[in-house]
Scaffold this motif. Structure first.
Motif, PDB file in Angstrom:
ATOM      1  N   PRO A 190       0.336  -1.546   0.288  1.00  0.00           N
ATOM      2  CA  PRO A 190       0.044   0.303  -0.068  1.00  0.00           C
ATOM      3  C   PRO A 190       0.695   1.323   0.093  1.00  0.00           C
ATOM      4  O   PRO A 190       0.675   2.632  -0.519  1.00  0.00           O
ATOM      5  N   VAL A 191       1.966   1.370   0.708  1.00  0.00           N
ATOM      6  CA  VAL A 191       2.650   2.035   1.073  1.00  0.00           C
ATOM      7  C   VAL A 191       3.533   2.755  -0.775  1.00  0.00           C
ATOM      8  O   VAL A 191       3.871   3.570  -0.680  1.00  0.00           O
ATOM      9  N   CYS A 192       4.208   1.317  -1.352  1.00  0.00           N
ATOM     10  CA  CYS A 192       4.782   1.582  -2.460  1.00  0.00           C
ATOM     11  C   CYS A 192       3.716   2.324  -3.445  1.00  0.00           C
ATOM     12  O   CYS A 192       4.035   2.892  -4.299  1.00  0.00           O
ATOM     13  N   ARG A 193       2.815   1.574  -3.496  1.00  0.00           N
ATOM     14  CA  ARG A 193       1.627   2.093  -4.594  1.00  0.00           C
ATOM     15  C   ARG A 193       1.279   3.322  -4.135  1.00  0.00           C
ATOM     16  O   ARG A 193       1.270   4.016  -5.446  1.00  0.00           O
ATOM     17  N   LEU A 194       1.232   3.764  -3.346  1.00  0.00           N
ATOM     18  CA  LEU A 194       0.689   5.366  -3.080  1.00  0.00           C
ATOM     19  C   LEU A 194       2.110   6.365  -3.160  1.00  0.00           C
ATOM     20  O   LEU A 194       1.713   7.353  -3.800  1.00  0.00           O
ATOM     21  N   ILE A 195       3.440   5.513  -3.016  1.00  0.00           N
ATOM     22  CA  ILE A 195       4.338   6.457  -3.632  1.00  0.00           C
ATOM     23  C   ILE A 195       4.672   6.785  -5.044  1.00  0.00           C
ATOM     24  O   ILE A 195       4.586   7.635  -5.922  1.00  0.00           O
ATOM     25  N   ALA A 196       3.839   5.627  -6.006  1.00  0.00           N
ATOM     26  CA  ALA A 196       3.822   5.346  -7.337  1.00  0.00           C
ATOM     27  C   ALA A 196       2.967   6.278  -7.670  1.00  0.00           C
ATOM     28  O   ALA A 196       3.139   7.270  -9.240  1.00  0.00           O
ATOM     29  N   ILE A 197       1.563   7.002  -6.821  1.00  0.00           N
ATOM     30  CA  ILE A 197       0.209   7.401  -7.332  1.00  0.00           C
ATOM     31  C   ILE A 197       1.434   9.076  -7.311  1.00  0.00           C
ATOM     32  O   ILE A 197       0.721  10.139  -7.562  1.00  0.00           O
ATOM     33  N   LEU A 198       1.900   9.500  -5.842  1.00  0.00           N
ATOM     34  CA  LEU A 198       2.337  10.123  -5.780  1.00  0.00           C
ATOM     35  C   LEU A 198       3.558  11.074  -6.730  1.00  0.00           C
ATOM     36  O   LEU A 198       3.037  12.443  -7.071  1.00  0.00           O
ATOM     37  N   ILE A 199       4.135  10.334  -7.208  1.00  0.00           N
ATOM     38  CA  ILE A 199       5.191  10.117  -8.183  1.00  0.00           C
ATOM     39  C   ILE A 199       5.020  10.638  -9.597  1.00  0.00           C
ATOM     40  O   ILE A 199       5.175  12.319 -10.460  1.00  0.00           O
TER      41      ILE A 199
ATOM     42  N   CYS B 170      -4.587  15.074  -9.707  1.00  0.00           N
ATOM     43  CA  CYS B 170      -4.568  14.467  -8.620  1.00  0.00           C
ATOM     44  C   CYS B 170      -5.748  13.445  -9.733  1.00  0.00           C
ATOM     45  O   CYS B 170      -5.689  11.905  -9.126  1.00  0.00           O
ATOM     46  N   LEU B 171      -6.030  13.970 -10.116  1.00  0.00           N
ATOM     47  CA  LEU B 171      -7.336  12.985 -10.973  1.00  0.00           C
ATOM     48  C   LEU B 171      -7.417  11.968 -11.995  1.00  0.00           C
ATOM     49  O   LEU B 171      -8.171  10.904 -12.107  1.00  0.00           O
ATOM     50  N   LEU B 172      -6.425  12.737 -12.611  1.00  0.00           N
ATOM     51  CA  LEU B 172      -6.548  11.434 -14.047  1.00  0.00           C
ATOM     52  C   LEU B 172      -5.072  10.957 -13.086  1.00  0.00           C
ATOM     53  O   LEU B 172      -4.564   9.817 -13.733  1.00  0.00           O
ATOM     54  N   ASN B 173      -4.505  10.842 -12.029  1.00  0.00           N
ATOM     55  CA  ASN B 173      -3.856   9.358 -11.818  1.00  0.00           C
ATOM     56  C   ASN B 173      -4.442   8.733 -10.846  1.00  0.00           C
ATOM     57  O   ASN B 173      -3.408   7.934 -10.512  1.00  0.00           O
ATOM     58  N   ILE B 174      -5.812   9.242 -10.887  1.00  0.00           N
ATOM     59  CA  ILE B 174      -6.571   8.035  -9.644  1.00  0.00           C
ATOM     60  C   ILE B 174      -6.153   6.373 -10.927  1.00  0.00           C
ATOM     61  O   ILE B 174      -6.085   5.968  -9.496  1.00  0.00           O
ATOM     62  N   PRO B 175      -6.245   6.106 -11.594  1.00  0.00           N
ATOM     63  CA  PRO B 175      -6.261   5.393 -11.904  1.00  0.00           C
ATOM     64  C   PRO B 175      -4.958   3.938 -11.497  1.00  0.00           C
ATOM     65  O   PRO B 175      -5.896   2.721 -11.655  1.00  0.00           O
ATOM     66  N   TRP B 176      -4.174   5.160 -11.622  1.00  0.00           N
ATOM     67  CA  TRP B 176      -2.899   3.947 -11.143  1.00  0.00           C
ATOM     68  C   TRP B 176      -3.532   3.149  -9.347  1.00  0.00           C
ATOM     69  O   TRP B 176      -2.141   2.269  -9.225  1.00  0.00           O
TER      70      TRP B 176
ATOM     71  N   ASN C 128      -2.014   8.771 -21.140  1.00  0.00           N
ATOM     72  CA  ASN C 128      -1.320   9.622 -20.399  1.00  0.00           C
ATOM     73  C   ASN C 128      -0.189   9.367 -21.487  1.00  0.00           C
ATOM     74  O   ASN C 128       0.382  10.756 -21.097  1.00  0.00           O
ATOM     75  N   LEU C 129       0.969   9.135 -21.628  1.00  0.00           N
ATOM     76  CA  LEU C 129       1.710   9.495 -22.645  1.00  0.00           C
ATOM     77  C   LEU C 129       1.599  10.142 -23.053  1.00  0.00           C
ATOM     78  O   LEU C 129       2.521  11.360 -23.278  1.00  0.00           O
ATOM     79  N   VAL C 130       0.201  10.337 -24.382  1.00  0.00           N
ATOM     80  CA  VAL C 130      -0.493  11.850 -24.784  1.00  0.00           C
ATOM     81  C   VAL C 130      -0.076  12.918 -23.687  1.00  0.00           C
ATOM     82  O   VAL C 130       0.510  14.228 -24.370  1.00  0.00           O
ATOM     83  N   LEU C 131      -0.167  12.978 -22.645  1.00  0.00           N
ATOM     84  CA  LEU C 131      -0.987  13.707 -22.197  1.00  0.00           C
ATOM     85  C   LEU C 131       0.551  14.034 -21.467  1.00  0.00           C
ATOM     86  O   LEU C 131       0.902  15.789 -21.582  1.00  0.00           O
ATOM     87  N   THR C 132       1.143  13.924 -20.949  1.00  0.00           N
ATOM     88  CA  THR C 132       2.368  14.272 -20.537  1.00  0.00           C
ATOM     89  C   THR C 132       3.674  12.337 -20.710  1.00  0.00           C
ATOM     90  O   THR C 132       3.903  11.499 -20.136  1.00  0.00           O
ATOM     91  N   PRO C 133       4.638  13.230 -21.860  1.00  0.00           N
ATOM     92  CA  PRO C 133       4.568  15.041 -21.785  1.00  0.00           C
ATOM     93  C   PRO C 133       4.337  15.105 -23.123  1.00  0.00           C
ATOM     94  O   PRO C 133       5.223  15.847 -23.666  1.00  0.00           O
TER      95      PRO C 133
END
Length: 270
Positions: free
Chosen positions: A32-41, A90-96, A132-137
């Protein structure tokens, strides 16, 4: 923009990079922590990239669109744009949140993060990955280039006309303060957006090449290491550029450093 870059350094470099190397079995590796870090990144990276786009567009409006400048270039608008970009990042990265599985189990505790097999086989995840690739970067890359070209074109034309008028009325050696302000603005603009383009180019090549070559992913290689290193380095450049070019930023940075020190000295003396 600098705050978003700092978050990238904290999450990607400190929590993930240093954590994985020096603390391979710690609370940072719990799933869960690893997943949270990946989402924050991912969220911090998205915000950092789009704040660079917003900054480039802001400078384009301030320099090229004088009528729109009075309405758009205000503190209220800036706060609203920052809030919208942050919320959308934040919203666009919720699926991660739903794409990682535990890598292994240790003492009945799930640890590590690996992509689910459905990520590579599902058409929905493939669409999300492409979006996600098109949006960033990719899209920001194109927008920054476009705004820079339009801004540079406007400055060159306006500066040429202004130099001609000033030269005829005041002599060729007259120092124009307006031209100095424009020069500083263009240096800051091209320094930030130019460093973004240069440092992200290798990363864009790295993530696009496997897809165009019909390869699922690259194994560890020199280009992979260089791509991620330069991408992370781009998060460190904006602060340095601001320190070098902006007097007010240097003053605020000094005040921020002096404030806790002054509080400590006052506490000790009392």
């Amino acid at each position: 923009m600098t705050a978003a870059d700092l978050l990238v350094v904290i999450t990607d470099v400190m929590l993930r990079g240093i954590g994985e190397i020096y603390f391979p079995v710690s609370f940072l590796t719990i799933t869960p922590v690893c997943r949270l870090i990946a989402i924050l990144i991912s969220t911090a990276s998205t915000a950092s990239v789009w704040f660079t786009v917003v900054f480039t567009f802001d400078r384009f409006v301030a320099i090229c669109c004088q009528k729109l400048k009075t309405k758009y270039c205000t503190e209220k608008t800036a706060a609203a744009v920052i809030g919208v970009v942050s919320a959308l990042s934040c919203l666009l990265n919720i699926p991660w949140c739903f794409v990682f599985d535990p890598e292994y189990i240790m003492d009945n505790i799930p640890r590590g993060c690996v992509l689910k097999t459905t990520f590579f086989t599902s058409s929905a995840w493939a669409a999300f990955d492409l979006f996600n690739l098109v949006l960033t970067p990719c899209l920001p890359f194109i927008l920054i280039l476009l705004f820079n070209l339009l801004t540079a074109r406007h400055i060159l034309v306006a500066s040429s006309v202004r130099r001609g008028l000033r030269g005829r009325s005041n002599g060729e050696n007259y120092k124009d303060p307006e031209m100095e302000n424009r020069r500083k603005s263009i240096i800051l603009l091209f320094s930030i957006s130019g460093s973004f383009i240069l440092l992200w180019s290798t990363f864009i090549f790295y993530i696009i090449s496997p897809r165009t070559a019909n390869v699922q992913y690259y194994t560890a290689s020199d280009i992979e290491s260089a791509a991620f290193m330069l991408q992370l380095l781009s998060s460190c450049t904006n602060t340095c550029i601001y320190v070098v070019t902006q007097t007010k930023f240097r003053e605020e940075l000094k005040n921020g450093v002096k404030y806790p020190l002054n509080k400590i000295v006052t506490f000790v003396k009392s």
